[in-house]
Motif scaffolding. Structure first.
Motif, PDB file in Angstrom:
ATOM      1  N   CYS A 144       0.989  -1.221  -0.106  1.00  0.00           N
ATOM      2  CA  CYS A 144       0.026  -0.009   0.055  1.00  0.00           C
ATOM      3  C   CYS A 144       0.916   1.132   0.214  1.00  0.00           C
ATOM      4  O   CYS A 144       1.706   1.299   0.834  1.00  0.00           O
ATOM      5  N   TRP A 152      -5.003  -3.333   7.270  1.00  0.00           N
ATOM      6  CA  TRP A 152      -5.491  -4.106   6.040  1.00  0.00           C
ATOM      7  C   TRP A 152      -6.904  -4.475   6.296  1.00  0.00           C
ATOM      8  O   TRP A 152      -6.967  -5.160   7.573  1.00  0.00           O
ATOM      9  N   CYS A 195      -6.387  -1.445   1.688  1.00  0.00           N
ATOM     10  CA  CYS A 195      -5.682  -0.741   3.102  1.00  0.00           C
ATOM     11  C   CYS A 195      -6.223   0.575   3.240  1.00  0.00           C
ATOM     12  O   CYS A 195      -7.215   0.873   2.582  1.00  0.00           O
TER      13      CYS A 195
END
Length: 122
Positions: free
Chosen positions: A22, A36, A96
């Motif tokens: 991410c 996450w 994310c």
């Protein structure tokens, strides 16, 4: 404000590994707790893991065992999720998220990436 972009999803056989990334642009990356989540088809997003602003504290969803590892690199403005020993039930869209306080619930995060598909099948 931070903008998040996920990468690294794909298809893998059971027992395989994937690393999700991410990448953040804009804003102050270090001021956010990062997490996450994953979303199975037809369900709401569920918590996977969270890492504190400076990376000193991590928490994981129950049931993951030690298969997943979350980390962050403030210099590179990235967060990763290393996933090992993947199972078909890990198949989901992984997102994310960034939030001021972190936590287990999606409503605690106000910035989201677009998601990346992870498929585990033989």
């Amino acid at each position: 404000q931070v903008k998040l972009v996920e990468s690294g999803g794909g298809s893998v056989h059971p027992g395989g590994s994937l690393t999700l990334s991410c990448t953040a642009s804009g804003g102050n990356f270090s001021s956010y707790a990062m997490a996450w989540f994953r979303q199975f088809e037809g369900t709401s997003r569920e918590f996977v893991a969270v890492i504190s602003r400076i990376g000193g504290t991590t928490m994981y969803a129950d049931g993951l065992g030690n298969r997943f590892t979350i980390s962050r690199d403030s210099a590179k403005r990235t967060m990763t999720l290393q996933m090992n020993s993947l199972r078909p039930e890990d198949t989901a869209v992984y997102y994310c998220a960034a939030g001021s306080s972190g936590g287990y619930y999606a409503y605690e995060y106000n910035i989201w990436g677009q998601g990346t598909q992870v498929t585990v099948s033989s």
